[in-house]
Write a protein that holds these residues in place. Structure first.
Motif, PDB file in Angstrom:
ATOM      1  N   ASP A 486       0.836  -1.210   0.000  1.00 31.98           N
ATOM      2  CA  ASP A 486       0.000   0.000   0.000  1.00 31.98           C
ATOM      3  C   ASP A 486       0.867   1.256   0.000  1.00 31.98           C
ATOM      4  OD1 ASP A 486       0.633  -1.033   2.593  1.00 31.98           O
ATOM      5  OD2 ASP A 486      -0.781   0.352   3.524  1.00 31.98           O
ATOM      6  N   GLY A 487       2.008   1.203   0.684  1.00 34.23           N
ATOM      7  CA  GLY A 487       2.901   2.368   0.676  1.00 34.23           C
ATOM      8  C   GLY A 487       3.425   2.628  -0.723  1.00 34.23           C
ATOM      9  N   ASN A 513      -1.614  -3.393   4.187  1.00 37.58           N
ATOM     10  CA  ASN A 513      -1.514  -3.599   5.644  1.00 37.58           C
ATOM     11  C   ASN A 513      -1.566  -2.271   6.384  1.00 37.58           C
ATOM     12  OD1 ASN A 513       1.011  -2.590   5.045  1.00 37.58           O
ATOM     13  ND2 ASN A 513       2.029  -4.582   5.159  1.00 37.58           N
ATOM     14  N   SER A 515       0.193   0.311   6.343  1.00 32.44           N
ATOM     15  CA  SER A 515       1.442   0.610   7.038  1.00 32.44           C
ATOM     16  C   SER A 515       2.632   0.552   6.081  1.00 32.44           C
ATOM     17  CB  SER A 515       1.632  -0.447   8.131  1.00 32.44           C
ATOM     18  OG  SER A 515       2.899  -0.326   8.719  1.00 32.44           O
ATOM     19  N   TYR A 516       3.665   1.262   6.468  1.00 27.54           N
ATOM     20  CA  TYR A 516       4.990   1.025   5.880  1.00 27.54           C
ATOM     21  C   TYR A 516       5.595  -0.129   6.667  1.00 27.54           C
ATOM     22  CZ  TYR A 516       4.827   5.615   3.536  1.00 27.54           C
ATOM     23  OH  TYR A 516       4.515   6.686   2.744  1.00 27.54           O
ATOM     24  N   TYR A 517       5.029  -1.320   6.516  1.00 30.74           N
ATOM     25  CA  TYR A 517       5.271  -2.369   7.495  1.00 30.74           C
ATOM     26  C   TYR A 517       6.730  -2.827   7.575  1.00 30.74           C
ATOM     27  CZ  TYR A 517       4.512  -5.975  10.743  1.00 30.74           C
ATOM     28  OH  TYR A 517       4.590  -6.713  11.883  1.00 30.74           O
TER      29      TYR A 517
HETATM   30 MG   LIG Z   1       2.209  -1.611   3.619  1.00 31.85          MG
END
Ligand SMILES: [Mg+2]
Ligand SMILES: Cc1ncc(C[n+]2csc(CCOP(=O)(O)OP(=O)(O)O)c2C)c(N)n1
Length: 604
Positions: A486-487, A513, A515-517
């Protein structure tokens, strides 16, 4: 693969232009004439007044054909689109970008393309170098003394010619240089004044059709002989297959060579598909970093044949660090040294080699096979002994989630399974995978099954590269499918408009997610080292509150997108529907809520 007749990228034809009937009247007409004679089908661009002369010639002299302009919403996307296109075709696309601010926007994507060794011809521009000709204000802030310096550390060649004649030479030369292996972007900066200069006598256009040179060269006979001797003496040869071609014949030859010598093969998730993952000689799934099971193979090998492997020195030392130092002889076949410079450290460490073969690695494979040596079985233990490292994925909480879990949550390998089932064996090209994708979920049997990563690990590249790959695959019958974080999707998201605008079939699946997981994992690691609270690792990383509505975003750019998929049970059907829509010609985004996992091998 590509059937030219079926390619139908929306054309944008200018009125009242009959190409071939218009005289060269301006400097930029001559440049457009040259560009039409190079094999440049497209020119991805964001417009700018610094190349308004060339822009006019491309439309009103060339008729917006060969190259056809592709309008992009950011210079970074224009370069990423050329990058994705080159990964499929191996051929350069043109890119046109505005003087210094445009080049600044483009620079990260140029770095990605440079690290990924792909060709592209970038045409830039500058306000008048002659200060006496500058318009007030704008020409002064859009002129610099040495614009190419911005990207010189990560481009193969650049020039700022001072006349129309010199610009013709320079463009022709930049085109040849970017195609020659090792490929990397080249940059030609055109002074606005030379583009807009009237030409009384048309300059001679360089005869670019003369040059029939191959883009790469094979090994010399001595190197082939030495490699054959090493292979003949090896009992446990290991092939590290790195940056290799998309040619199915090269693919078959790699398989034949590995089989002839009983060599085990290790591939790399950073690169496109190079070897069938289901083959018995490819025992371990690829990783972005070296998986433990492959480190073990390095420790056991007595000969390592590296074919343009990324970071050979680091790979061998990583294996040693995991308790598998190698005593193997090492052959490294690569021409990469031609690009090494003092600025970029993507030349990696000094390779611990017994033999360097400065040649196209696929041509070395061909030469070795043609040498017709005796088949040798190799003495590797049965592949079952290889510990398949990616059998389960380790969450940050230390649990091992697997598909079939009771909850309806979607883990990355559920997404991989559902995608595989939804595509149902029909031809597709996995353009990208997100950072948490397990190597074990990569299943390739053809060089266009997977295109690898972005070279420079610059987030925001995914959407543009997906559009470029879609353009290259248009009409091939192979569906481009990009699975993006997503990022990554949001950073480069406006690139997708170009897919919708040019009616490109494309399926983007966002592994969302919120997030910048990847960086959450880093913060957890640092907190653990420092004995600080790991539960704070989401701070500065979460992309929530408000939660971006990716479907609405995609629809606003003309793509098809349904609501976010949160439930594992519905995932396969949604993906099958999206793939069908994309195969019917749509650009489609599917936003999938994934639970963070699978990053154990990523945070190093
Ligand atoms: Mg992400
Ligand atoms: C231009 C750029 N900025 C920052 C980073 C550092 N970085 C590496 S991975 C990552 C997170 C990417 O997020 P996403 O695409 O959502 O993938 P996830 O890790 O969540 O699966 C970031 C910010 C980078 N590599 N490139």
């Amino acid at each position: 693969m590509r059937r030219e007749a079926e390619v139908d990228v929306k054309a944008e034809n200018p009125d009242g232009v009959e190409r071939g009937k218009i005289a060269i009247e301006w400097g930029s007409d001559a440049l457009a004439e040259l560009l039409s004679r190079l094999d440049l089908r497209y020119l991805a661009l964001v417009p700018g007044s610094s190349y308004r002369g060339l822009h006019d010639s491309l439309v009103n002299y060339n008729g917006n054909r060969d190259p056809q302009m592709l309008v992009c919403l950011h210079e970074e996307h224009a370069v990423a689109i050329a990058h994705g296109y080159a990964k499929v075709t191996g051929r350069p696309m043109g890119v046109a970008i505005h003087s210094n601010v445009g080049l600044m926007h483009a620079s990260m994507a140029i770095y990605n393309a440079y690290c990924d060794r792909v060709p592209m011809l970038i045409i830039g521009a500058t306000g008048p170098v002659d200060a006496a000709r500058r318009r007030p204000w704008i020409d002064w802030i859009h002129t610099s003394t040495d614009q190419g310096a911005l990207i010189r550390g990560f481009s193969k060649w650049d020039d700022q010619p001072a006349s129309v004649e010199a610009a013709l030479e320079s463009l022709a030369r930049a085109y040849s240089i970017t195609r020659e292996a090792p490929s990397a972007p080249t940059y030609v900066c055109l002074d606005v004044s030379l583009q807009e200069q009237a030409v009384a006598t048309p300059p001679e256009i360089p005869d670019v059709s003369r040059d029939k040179s191959p883009r790469s060269h094979g090994p010399d006979a001595v190197a082939v002989q030495a490699t054959l001797e090493f292979l003949g003496q090896a009992r446990r040869p290991l092939f590290l297959l790195g940056r290799l071609s998309r040619d199915p014949d090269d693919w078959d030859r790699r398989v034949a060579l590995a089989e002839r010598y009983g060599a085990v093969v290790v591939s790399d998730l950073k690169n496109g598909a190079v070897f069938p993952t289901a083959h018995r000689l490819h025992p371990n799934p690829p990783g972005t970093f070296l998986p433990a099971a492959s480190a073990k193979l390095i420790g056991e090998a007595d000969l390592i044949l590296s074919l343009d492997w990324i970071d050979l020195a680091g790979t061998i030392s990583a294996a040693a660090g995991r308790g598998h130092p190698t005593a193997a002889r090492v052959i490294s076949c690569t021409t990469d040294a031609a690009l090494h410079n003092g600025w970029s450290k993507d030349s990696y460490g000094r390779e611990p080699v017994d033999l360097t073969v400065p040649a196209d690695p696929d041509l070395l494979v061909r030469a070795l096979l043609e040498a017709d040596g005796p088949a040798k079985p190799g003495e590797w233990a049965a592949p079952e002994d290889a510990e398949v490292m990616a059998a389960g994925t380790v969450t940050t909480a230390g649990t091992v989630p697997t598909a079939g879990d009771d909850s309806s949550d979607i883990f990355m390998n559920d997404l991989a399974d559902a995608l595989r089932e939804a595509l149902d064996g029909s031809p597709a090209c996995l353009v990208r995978v997100p950072l948490g994708w397990r190597g074990a979920d990569l299943d390739v049997g053809h060089p266009l099954d997977y295109l690898g990563a972005d070279g420079g690990a610059g987030i925001g590249s995914g959407p543009g590269m997906a559009v470029g790959a879609a353009l290259a695959l248009e009409g091939s019958g192979r569906l481009p499918v990009a699975v993006l974080g997503d990022g990554d999707f949001m950073m480069g998201g406006t690139a997708v408009w170009t897919a919708a605008h040019y009616r490109l079939p494309l399926l983007i699946v966002v592994a969302n997610n919120s997030s910048y997981y990847n960086d959450v994992v880093h913060q957890e690691r640092v907190a653990a080292q420092r004995q600080r609270p790991a539960q704070n690792s989401w701070i500065g990383q979460a992309i929530a509150d408000p939660e971006p509505d990716l479907a609405q975003f995609a629809r606003s750019f003309g793509l098809h997108a349904g609501d976010r998929v949160r439930d594992r049970a519905s995932l396969r059907a949604v993906l099958a529907g999206a793939a069908a829509a994309a195969r019917a010609g749509a650009s489609v985004v599917v936003d999938v809520r994934v639970r963070p996992d699978g990053y154990g091998a990523m945070s190093g």
